[in-house]
Scaffold this motif. Structure first.
Motif, PDB file in Angstrom:
ATOM      1  N   PHE A  40       0.858  -1.195   0.000  1.00 50.77           N
ATOM      2  CA  PHE A  40       0.000   0.000   0.000  1.00 50.77           C
ATOM      3  C   PHE A  40       0.887   1.234   0.000  1.00 50.77           C
ATOM      4  N   MET A  41       0.286   2.342  -0.360  1.00 53.29           N
ATOM      5  CA  MET A  41       1.031   3.606  -0.297  1.00 53.29           C
ATOM      6  C   MET A  41       0.195   4.645   0.434  1.00 53.29           C
ATOM      7  N   ILE A  42       0.869   5.360   1.299  1.00 58.17           N
ATOM      8  CA  ILE A  42       0.210   6.406   2.094  1.00 58.17           C
ATOM      9  C   ILE A  42       1.062   7.668   2.004  1.00 58.17           C
ATOM     10  N   GLY A  43       0.413   8.822   1.963  1.00 58.28           N
ATOM     11  CA  GLY A  43       1.143  10.098   1.932  1.00 58.28           C
ATOM     12  C   GLY A  43       0.587  11.020   0.865  1.00 58.28           C
ATOM     13  N   GLU A  44       1.496  11.616   0.099  1.00 57.81           N
ATOM     14  CA  GLU A  44       1.094  12.609  -0.899  1.00 57.81           C
ATOM     15  C   GLU A  44       1.453  12.122  -2.311  1.00 57.81           C
ATOM     16  N   ARG A  45       0.792  12.729  -3.282  1.00 61.28           N
ATOM     17  CA  ARG A  45       1.187  12.469  -4.671  1.00 61.28           C
ATOM     18  C   ARG A  45       2.639  12.904  -4.844  1.00 61.28           C
ATOM     19  N   THR A  46       3.416  12.040  -5.458  1.00 60.11           N
ATOM     20  CA  THR A  46       4.864  12.268  -5.515  1.00 60.11           C
ATOM     21  C   THR A  46       5.233  13.260  -6.632  1.00 60.11           C
ATOM     22  N   THR A  47       6.527  13.493  -6.779  1.00 56.46           N
ATOM     23  CA  THR A  47       7.009  14.501  -7.718  1.00 56.46           C
ATOM     24  C   THR A  47       6.595  14.194  -9.159  1.00 56.46           C
ATOM     25  N   GLY A  48       6.824  12.970  -9.598  1.00 59.70           N
ATOM     26  CA  GLY A  48       6.547  12.626 -11.005  1.00 59.70           C
ATOM     27  C   GLY A  48       7.783  12.718 -11.873  1.00 59.70           C
ATOM     28  N   GLY A  49       8.922  12.402 -11.283  1.00 57.16           N
ATOM     29  CA  GLY A  49      10.169  12.365 -12.062  1.00 57.16           C
ATOM     30  C   GLY A  49      10.787  10.987 -11.925  1.00 57.16           C
ATOM     31  N   HIS A  50      10.186  10.015 -12.614  1.00 57.11           N
ATOM     32  CA  HIS A  50      10.633   8.642 -12.356  1.00 57.11           C
ATOM     33  C   HIS A  50      11.156   7.927 -13.598  1.00 57.11           C
ATOM     34  N   GLY A  51      11.608   8.669 -14.588  1.00 62.54           N
ATOM     35  CA  GLY A  51      12.283   8.023 -15.711  1.00 62.54           C
ATOM     36  C   GLY A  51      13.697   7.653 -15.314  1.00 62.54           C
ATOM     37  N   PRO A  52      14.108   6.395 -15.521  1.00 64.60           N
ATOM     38  CA  PRO A  52      15.480   6.004 -15.132  1.00 64.60           C
ATOM     39  C   PRO A  52      16.539   6.813 -15.881  1.00 64.60           C
ATOM     40  N   LEU A  53      17.657   7.027 -15.224  1.00 67.05           N
ATOM     41  CA  LEU A  53      18.762   7.785 -15.831  1.00 67.05           C
ATOM     42  C   LEU A  53      20.000   6.901 -15.951  1.00 67.05           C
ATOM     43  N   ASN A  54      20.597   6.877 -17.121  1.00 69.62           N
ATOM     44  CA  ASN A  54      21.867   6.150 -17.313  1.00 69.62           C
ATOM     45  C   ASN A  54      23.061   7.103 -17.315  1.00 69.62           C
ATOM     46  N   PHE A  55      22.799   8.402 -17.368  1.00 74.64           N
ATOM     47  CA  PHE A  55      23.851   9.440 -17.346  1.00 74.64           C
ATOM     48  C   PHE A  55      24.786   9.346 -18.551  1.00 74.64           C
ATOM     49  N   ASN A  56      24.310   8.793 -19.646  1.00 71.43           N
ATOM     50  CA  ASN A  56      25.163   8.649 -20.827  1.00 71.43           C
ATOM     51  C   ASN A  56      24.276   8.647 -22.066  1.00 71.43           C
ATOM     52  N   ILE A  57      24.350   9.707 -22.836  1.00 68.01           N
ATOM     53  CA  ILE A  57      23.480   9.813 -24.013  1.00 68.01           C
ATOM     54  C   ILE A  57      23.725   8.683 -25.000  1.00 68.01           C
ATOM     55  N   ASN A  58      24.933   8.147 -25.020  1.00 68.79           N
ATOM     56  CA  ASN A  58      25.242   7.124 -26.013  1.00 68.79           C
ATOM     57  C   ASN A  58      24.680   5.742 -25.682  1.00 68.79           C
ATOM     58  N   ASP A  59      24.092   5.580 -24.501  1.00 72.48           N
ATOM     59  CA  ASP A  59      23.449   4.303 -24.200  1.00 72.48           C
ATOM     60  C   ASP A  59      22.299   4.040 -25.164  1.00 72.48           C
ATOM     61  N   PHE A  60      21.393   4.983 -25.251  1.00 67.35           N
ATOM     62  CA  PHE A  60      20.265   4.837 -26.174  1.00 67.35           C
ATOM     63  C   PHE A  60      20.125   6.080 -27.053  1.00 67.35           C
ATOM     64  N   TYR A  61      21.170   6.915 -27.072  1.00 69.02           N
ATOM     65  CA  TYR A  61      21.091   8.232 -27.709  1.00 69.02           C
ATOM     66  C   TYR A  61      19.908   9.009 -27.149  1.00 69.02           C
ATOM     67  N   THR A  62      19.706   8.845 -25.856  1.00 69.80           N
ATOM     68  CA  THR A  62      18.746   9.661 -25.117  1.00 69.80           C
ATOM     69  C   THR A  62      19.393  10.026 -23.790  1.00 69.80           C
ATOM     70  N   GLY A  63      18.777  10.978 -23.118  1.00 65.43           N
ATOM     71  CA  GLY A  63      19.201  11.280 -21.757  1.00 65.43           C
ATOM     72  C   GLY A  63      20.294  12.328 -21.681  1.00 65.43           C
ATOM     73  N   GLU A  64      21.010  12.269 -20.579  1.00 63.36           N
ATOM     74  CA  GLU A  64      21.917  13.347 -20.218  1.00 63.36           C
ATOM     75  C   GLU A  64      23.004  13.580 -21.264  1.00 63.36           C
ATOM     76  N   LEU A  65      23.224  14.847 -21.572  1.00 67.46           N
ATOM     77  CA  LEU A  65      24.339  15.222 -22.443  1.00 67.46           C
ATOM     78  C   LEU A  65      24.953  16.507 -21.910  1.00 67.46           C
ATOM     79  N   GLU A  66      26.200  16.701 -22.251  1.00 66.60           N
ATOM     80  CA  GLU A  66      26.928  17.867 -21.756  1.00 66.60           C
ATOM     81  C   GLU A  66      27.990  18.269 -22.761  1.00 66.60           C
ATOM     82  N   ASN A  67      28.089  19.554 -23.019  1.00 62.25           N
ATOM     83  CA  ASN A  67      29.171  20.069 -23.862  1.00 62.25           C
ATOM     84  C   ASN A  67      29.695  21.370 -23.248  1.00 62.25           C
ATOM     85  N   LYS A  68      30.425  22.104 -24.033  1.00 58.08           N
ATOM     86  CA  LYS A  68      31.084  23.301 -23.495  1.00 58.08           C
ATOM     87  C   LYS A  68      30.089  24.396 -23.103  1.00 58.08           C
TER      88      LYS A  68
END
Lengths: 398, 232
Positions: free
Chosen positions: A314-342
């Protein structure tokens, strides 16, 4: 005439075959590898392309990304790095552009000329603050006060807790003499599994479950929790399972088109083999309650999702944030997600999750079975009304 | 005015009568293998690769020969335009094998040459068609694996639902073929041919700016038999 016609036909056929075998390559750099930016228009192009091809939520995100290009592209023309006013205008435009993105992990960080973070835009934070039940996060000191107060009241005993220098805190205790509680500020148990104090908290959690004579329930407290490693769920939940649970699905991108997605992979959590399980007790009929709030994000939401998929969850409390997509921290895993440049860093999810009911709650959050709002006034006195409601549910079944 | 019409009709009849006198209707059945390649835009997905895949084709051709060297051919074909996408390097094992079924209706101008029994021929024309369904089989990553992280832990084999925002189910393009036909009886002939179909239509609707393209490029090798309905 006949021979000529045949020759023309052969030539046409060969021409079609030869020209059709050429690949059409888009002239777009991987934004992660881009090094040269001459002005803010270059930054916009890099950012827009990165989002266009690599954002994981285009299927459900309300932002019209084509319209962003048409409306904002020209506004970046002529904005130079070395003109302070131009940079401020550019930052304002970027803030507008990402203001309605549904990914609640999302943060766009613009960098200054030295490559240091200059501006942060987290549209999910703004959405959270607009909710009528929004409240600020509390500290580990506040949690300690609640535990101490309830210890004085006789409701909490057998407490073991630790806060590490990196800010990670984890604690376990017995509530009302018959409920085992595990709480954590983030999912960093597996990262700190060699730390003796952390091991003691876990050993206490397992021994409370194993040895409490009249165990009525288990509470996993992921309120105020910033998420972290998926491996922590193995430590926390697998010992409580007697059969596998399917609590949702994930998918990422498998092409550059905005709607090119992989098939859905199931999220399945399996129980330990009996000989490996630190919990020896049969927990059939023992309710497991996820306690979560508006500041529960990522693994702090995925864990309640998994608990709700358990036959006794069961779950009790409040509706949560809604940020539950997994992160691999590497765009080249699926060419999605975190990227960083200059010029910028884009912190965003690698995959999207839908729950077992087939719905994706990104940007909305997990809705509890029983809604109990945070009572800041009582909490400041040491009275944790959400925790008390969870205990009441375990004791009364309603 | 009426006289002019009568004159034109007379001239047309004089020209067409010898042609129609030689005309033949033929119908047949054909089948074989197809090898399809996806012509796709690459961008920065360096280790995402595409390869062709082979499957089958069956069809019912109908032919109308105006002369021994020229005719028109139309047919209904059911074929698969398959392709695979896979990853390399550390993501090896991550793969997606797509099976896409199509119905195509090609219309060709047919030019033939050679002797009375064995004749070579060329087909040149285009086709219209529809994308009927799509399936995908392969392996990919699954979160919360309990036996170590792998990029190919989860095996899938499932129907791919069409997305009306993305998928263009209308298929049209150019086609040509080269073949040889052998007349082994008065009304029957067999043929073998190599055919190429290039889809001018993209598999996707135009739903995004700077959209990567996806076109099918299909080679077919097939054999068939034709039956002459009307003879000279």
């Amino acid at each position: 005439m006949k021979i000529k016609t045949i020759l023309v036909a052969i030539a046409t056929f060969c021409g079609i075959c030869i020209t059709s075998c050429q690949e059409d390559n888009l002239d777009v750099l991987n934004p992660n590898d881009q090094r040269i930016f001459l002005n803010w228009r270059d930054v916009f192009e890099s950012y827009w392309n990165g989002m266009n091809y690599s954002y994981a939520f285009w299927d459900i995100d309300p932002t019209d990304w084509d319209e962003v290009y048409r409306e904002y592209g020209a506004q970046f023309d002529g904005l130079e790095f070395d003109v302070k006013e131009d940079s401020i205008v550019a930052a304002g435009l970027f803030e507008d552009i990402c203001s309605n993105l549904i990914d609640h992990h999302y943060t766009l960080i613009l960098k200054d000329e030295h490559g240091n973070p200059w501006k942060f835009f987290a549209p999910g934070d703004n959405e959270l603050k607009s909710r009528d039940y929004y409240h600020e996060k509390y500290s580990f000191d506040d949690i300690t006060k609640v535990i101490d107060h309830n210890h004085d009241l006789g409701r909490i005993s057998d407490t073991v807790g630790v806060m590490l220098n990196n800010g990670f805190a984890v604690w376990s205790y017995l509530l009302d003499g018959d409920i085992a509680v595990l709480g954590l500020s983030s999912f960093k148990i597996s990262q700190n599994k060699e730390v003796e104090d952390v091991q003691e908290v876990l050993e206490n959690y397992y021994s409370l479950i194993n040895e409490t004579e009249n165990l009525k329930g288990i509470i996993i407290d992921t309120r105020n929790n910033t998420g972290g490693s998926t491996d922590d769920m193995f430590i926390i939940l697998r010992p409580l399972l007697s059969e596998p649970i399917n609590f949702g699905y994930t998918r990422s991108k498998n092409g550059l088109g905005r709607l090119d997605y992989t098939p859905w992979s199931p999220l399945i959590l399996t129980p330990f083999e009996p000989e490996d399980n630190p919990v020896e007790r049969n927990l059939e009929g023992v309710p497991v309650v996820a306690l979560a709030d508006i500041n529960s994000i990522s693994m702090a939401e995925i864990t309640p999702m998994a608990i709700m998929a358990m036959p006794n969850g069961f779950m009790i409390g409040e509706r949560t944030t809604g940020g539950h997509g997994p992160l691999n921290f590497n765009i080249n895993d699926f060419y999605t997600g975190e990227l960083e440049n200059k010029a910028f860093r884009m912190y965003t999810s690698t995959s999207m999750i839908k729950r077992a009911d087939g719905m994706c709650y990104e940007g909305y959050g997990v809705v509890p079975d029983i809604e109990v709002m945070f009572n800041a006034e009582e909490f400041s006195k040491g009275n944790d009304t959400q925790l008390y409601r969870a205990a009441e549910f375990i004791h009364t079944g309603k | 005015m009426n006289a002019t019409i009568i004159k034109l009709a007379s001239i047309a009849a004089m020209v067409c009568t010898p042609v129609l006198a030689m005309a033949q209707w033929k119908v047949g059945i054909e089948g074989g293998v197809v090898h399809n390649t996806l012509l796709v835009s690459k961008c920065y997905d360096y280790d995402r690769h595409y390869s062709g895949a082979t499957n089958g084709i069956i069809g019912v051709p109908v032919r109308y020969d105006f002369r021994d060297w020229f005719g028109l051919q139309a047919e209904v074909s059911y074929l698969a335009k398959n392709y695979s996408m896979y990853r390399s390097d550390i993501y090896e094992g991550n793969s997606y094998n797509y099976t896409n079924s199509y119905i195509n209706i090609p219309i060709y101008a047919r030019f033939s040459f050679g002797g009375s029994k064995v004749r070579g021929y060329l087909l040149a024309g285009g086709f219209l068609g529809a994308w009927l369904d799509s399936y995908v089989e392969g392996n990919q990553m699954r979160y919360f694996q309990t036996d170590g992280q792998s990029y190919s832990d989860y095996h899938f084999d499932e129907k791919v639902p069409f997305d009306s925002r993305r998928d263009n189910r209308f298929d049209a393009g150019l086609s040509g073929a080269i073949g040889v036909e052998y007349q082994f009886a008065k009304r029957f002939s067999v043929f073998v041919e190599g055919r190429y179909l290039y889809s001018l239509t993209d598999m996707q609707k135009e739903y995004m700016l700077k959209q990567p393209t996806k076109h099918n490029s299909t080679f077919a090798f097939q054999v068939g038999v034709m039956y002459t309905i009307t003879t000279k």
